[in-house]
Design a protein around this motif. Structure first.
Motif, mmCIF file in Angstrom:
data_model
loop_
_atom_site.group_PDB
_atom_site.id
_atom_site.type_symbol
_atom_site.label_atom_id
_atom_site.label_comp_id
_atom_site.label_asym_id
_atom_site.label_seq_id
_atom_site.Cartn_x
_atom_site.Cartn_y
_atom_site.Cartn_z
ATOM 1 N N LEU A 46 0.867 -1.193 0.028
ATOM 2 C CA LEU A 46 0.079 0.163 -0.033
ATOM 3 C C LEU A 46 0.852 1.202 0.027
ATOM 4 N N VAL A 87 3.915 1.359 -1.389
ATOM 5 C CA VAL A 87 4.622 1.733 -2.531
ATOM 6 C C VAL A 87 3.560 2.267 -3.561
ATOM 7 N N GLU A 88 2.167 1.709 -3.182
ATOM 8 C CA GLU A 88 1.039 2.451 -4.195
ATOM 9 C C GLU A 88 0.575 3.670 -3.858
ATOM 10 N N GLY A 89 1.338 4.280 -2.734
ATOM 11 C CA GLY A 89 0.839 5.619 -2.429
ATOM 12 C C GLY A 89 -0.418 5.645 -1.787
ATOM 13 N N LYS A 90 -0.683 4.518 -1.040
ATOM 14 C CA LYS A 90 -2.025 4.643 -0.612
ATOM 15 C C LYS A 90 -2.004 4.963 1.079
#
Lengths: 293, 574
Positions: B70, B72-75
């Motif tokens: 999450l 890494v996905e920018g969440k």
């Protein structure tokens, strides 16, 4: 007489939604026709994208023999999505004493006086909530440009667009017939927008369904999120954008008991705020030591 | 001073170890040295010096491993923690109270680094005893205290590591270079070195410049204060070929001398026991060996050699080809003939069930006598070319002539290797004991597990134990090496003040012999690159990971820098 500790724990109730009196279903006014599930193609998120949230915590009830005061801690913070990364902006943490007239120093802790809102214990609690809301408002004011997403109902008018999202649904906004659509919504779909009036604000609102895996185990209502925005803005554009935004940020039930409605960045923000507010046990011990029993 | 972070409060900070949170763009690596200042009103300021032995990064506050996806996905927002564990090497003054969490941590450089590694204590009345032992990660010179190597406070070096990548021999030769040429060892010009070449002909080019020596390596030598030159004074000795007298070497064709003992030397010096380097040495056979060795010594008294003359070998039993001297004594000209003679003395004439000479048999049962002869006969093929009666012997003499003596064992049968090592060490140690040479003697011996095995007894092991236990006071220093220290006699390893570990096998690294290394170093010993070793010494409570420069001397024929100057050609041709 000096302030003495009255109680460290107080009866606490979740009352966030209580202050929304919900607009009456009779005043139901549709903003989009017809009343059926809608989808939208995915859109890129606007930048910067802010998530604002606050937290409050009652720490102790104190008494000077005549009056009660509520010591508590309020915090608010912002997470910004920019350049593909979620970043935490410096949060604000404040200790407040609801019902105090003068600042109170307890060891290393300093409580600022704030007024109670109403009578008795509930008035004190409301005062704490207002202090939190005030902190959130102050933070929101500094966020120019971009889209602001707040946890809870939209409370203030802001320059740019703002989305509020409501996780639990105690208040009813839809007439009986229209409510059937809520159960039929598939993940990633929303209802058409409808009008909500509250405290003199004109808002557009819609429900959307978040993915909640595994699908089909829970009732369809459990993944519902109600989103609202100011009626004056491009609410239809925001409604379509919300379909690409909230489902992508929905939390997973394994990790968060409030999944899926508690959004991922907000969950992270809340943890961070809790951390900055300090350990409940340590604060309680300090209060007990300095204010005695 | 470069501030690098703060002492953490989320984990225990103790006077012996604590954790550091690295701040901002700070960089802290394994082996970095740090210093922390502590203060207490009752004792005043205290400085903690330490070495980083663990570093880690983690997303803090994340309960789920999948939260990283999450992030890494920018969440979700994450907070990256960069922490390091520090083992304290020194506290000044010695007040063992813990540092305060939040105390600033600085990189130890210059004077602080010297304090952290006790360099300032490495001195005696005459000056510094800091012997360059390699380079630290940060490029600074790593020192070891010479007094723990030359026998003053301690002696002996033990090097462990798997074959091929651990560079045991390379580090041993580098250490010799430092000993002989850094100028730290005061009487370096008097020191002698005996190097045993156990495999290939790696050590046969010690006196040749390495053609692959890079400019960078030269700079490293300069930083260490060592000349980037090959060894100046080296003698190369190899066993002779089985036929003839030429040295048995493949790659180096000039400057190698063949060595062997003549039979009189063999008898006079009592070298017979070194042919029986097995368990049997403790039984009746062992007793017989000592007895026969003594008889041989008496027989050889006042003889000049090379052949051993015997009077009491009646003509009818003589094999063909035997010669006589002027007095009619039989001249034993080869080891095989000596064995035949001993057979006659112990078992009697071949014809008939005769008895041996009672003076020689020492009342041993015939079975024991036969076993003795059998073993001796079996060894003829292995050592016959090293023990001769037809030419004056010239065994290696590391105390004379060149400073470094390289003695080749690579092509010898294990029995012959044992014999050469045992004979040389015994001779050398006895002469040092008698005070016949003043300078220090350094002995480099690989494969200690063969010569001083943990579970077996042998005369060579006795000599090595003697060197390990008494050698340092006599100025005989053993630089021993082996693949696995767990298979070497404990007392030999235990007496080494300096321990060096190269790349280790995973199972080996877990053995108690390596418990002197902290766990993180044992783990790193599995992945040590070539040219790096872990160095432990008594004064510094943590081992040092040191890198040593590429050898300035050739280690194989291809590396030899061809010298085509007129001078060199003239030397070669005339």
């Amino acid at each position: 007489m000096a302030w003495r500790l009255y109680a460290l724990d107080l009866p606490w109730q979740e009352a966030e939604e209580a202050l929304l009196r919900g607009s009456e279903p009779e005043a139901f006014h549709l903003l989009e026709e017809p009343w059926e599930a809608r989808t939208a193609p995915p859109q890129s998120w606007p930048e910067p994208l802010y998530f604002l949230d606050g937290r409050e915590r009652a720490e102790a009830l104190i008494s000077d023999g005549e009056r009660l005061a509520l010591l508590g801690c309020v915090a608010a913070g912002t997470v910004v999505w920019e350049g593909g990364r979620m970043r935490l902006l410096p949060p604000v943490v404040r200790r407040v004493g609801v019902g105090l007239e003068k600042p109170l120093a307890v060891g290393e802790l300093a409580y600022e006086p704030v007024p109670a809102v109403g009578e008795g214990l509930e008035g004190l609690q409301e005062g704490l909530r207002q202090a939190r809301a005030g902190l959130e408002r102050a933070l929101a004011k500094e966020l120019v440009e971009g889209l602001l997403v707040v946890d809870g109902p939209v409370r203030a008018v802001r320059e740019g667009p703002v989305l509020g999202y409501i996780k639990t649904h105690w208040a009813r906004y839809l007439p009986k017939e229209e409510e059937a659509l809520l159960r039929a919504l598939a993940p990633g779909e929303r209802t058409p927008a409808f009008r909500v009036r509250r405290k003199g604000m004109e808002l557009a609102s819609w429900y959307l369904r978040l993915p909640l895996s595994p699908e089909g185990v829970r009732p369809p209502e459990s993944g519902l999120l109600r989103v609202e925005t100011l009626l004056s803005g491009d609410f239809l554009g925001l409604a379509d954008l919300s379909l690409g935004l909230f489902p992508a940020l929905a939390s997973h039930p394994v990790k968060d008991p409030r999944a899926p409605q508690n959004l991922l960045p907000v969950g992270g923000l809340e943890r961070e705020l809790a951390r900055r507010m300090g350990s409940r046990e340590v604060v309680a011990r300090m209060l007990a030591r300095h204010l005695g029993r | 001073m470069e501030r690098i972070g703060v002492v953490l409060g989320s984990r225990e900070a103790t006077p012996l170890e604590f954790w550091v949170g690295v701040e901002g763009e700070g960089l802290l690596r394994l082996d970095d040295l740090v210093v922390v200042e502590g203060y207490h009103p009752k004792v005043g300021q205290v400085r903690y010096f330490g070495m980083v032995d663990h570093v880690a990064k983690a997303h803090e506050g994340q309960n789920f491993d999948t939260d990283t996806f999450l992030a890494v996905e920018g969440k979700i927002p994450v907070s990256l923690a960069y922490v390091a564990h520090v083992s304290v090497t020194r506290i000044l003054p010695e007040e063992f109270f813990p540092p305060d969490p939040g105390s600033p941590v600085y990189l130890a450089q210059g004077g602080d680094l010297e304090l952290a590694l006790y360099y300032e204590a490495m001195r005696n009345q005459r000056g510094s005893t800091k012997l360059p032992a390699g380079l630290l990660k940060n490029g600074e010179v790593a020192y070891l205290n010479l007094e723990f190597l030359n026998g003053v406070k301690g002696g002996h070096v033990n090097i462990s590591g798997i074959s091929g990548v651990a560079a045991k021999t390379s580090y041993a030769t580098f250490l010799l270079k430092s000993l002989l040429e850094s100028g730290v060892l005061e009487d370096a010009h008097q020191a002698k070195v005996l190097l045993f070449n156990v495999k290939g002909e790696d050590l046969f080019f010690l006196d040749k410049t390495n053609a692959r020596l890079t400019e960078e390596a030269r700079k490293e030598y300069a930083r260490l204060g060592l000349p980037a030159t090959p060894f100046g004074s080296v003698a190369f000795l190899a066993p002779p070929k089985k036929e003839g007298y030429l040295p048995d070497v493949d790659t180096r064709l000039e400057g190698v001398r063949a060595y062997h003992w003549d039979l009189v030397q063999f008898a006079q010096r009592g070298l017979l026991p070194f042919l029986f380097a097995d368990k049997g040495a403790l039984t009746n056979l062992g007793f017989l060996v000592v007895h026969v060795a003594e008889k041989l010594r008496r027989l050889a008294e006042r003889q000049k050699g090379p052949a051993l003359l015997v009077e009491d070998w009646p003509g009818e039993d003589l094999p063909d080809g035997i010669t006589f001297d002027g007095l009619g004594r039989v001249r034993l000209q080869s080891f095989a003939e000596l064995v035949r003679y001993l057979e006659f003395k112990l078992l009697g004439p071949e014809s008939g069930e005769g008895e041996g000479d009672r003076g020689w048999t020492a009342r041993q049962a015939r079975g024991t006598l036969e076993a003795f002869v059998r073993r001796l006969r079996a060894s003829v093929e292995n050592v016959g070319h090293l023990l001769r009666g037809d030419r004056p012997g010239n065994p290696p003499d590391p105390l004379k002539g060149e400073q470094v003596h390289v003695v080749d064992l690579a092509k010898l049968h294990p029995q012959a290797q044992m014999f050469v090592v045992g004979a040389l060490l015994k001779d050398l140690f006895e002469r040092k004991e008698r005070g016949q040479y003043r300078g220090r003697v350094f002995i480099v011996l690989d494969e200690l597990n063969k010569y001083a095995p943990r579970d077996e007894e042998s005369p060579i092991k006795d000599v090595l134990l003697d060197i390990a236990e008494r050698g340092r006071s006599l100025g005989v220093i053993l630089i021993g090496a082996q693949q696995t220290a767990s298979e070497v006699e404990r007392r030999v390893v235990g007496n080494a003040a300096i321990r060096v570990v190269g790349r280790l096998d995973a199972a080996e690294a877990e053995r108690p012999e390596y418990r002197h290394l902290p766990a993180s170093f044992r783990q790193r010993a599995l992945i040590l690159p070539q040219g790096s070793v872990i160095l432990s010494q008594p004064e510094i409570p943590v081992p040092l990971l040191v890198r040593f420069p590429f050898p300035a001397w050739a280690t194989k024929r291809e590396e030899v820098l061809e010298d085509n100057s007129a001078e060199a050609l003239r030397r070669e041709l005339f």
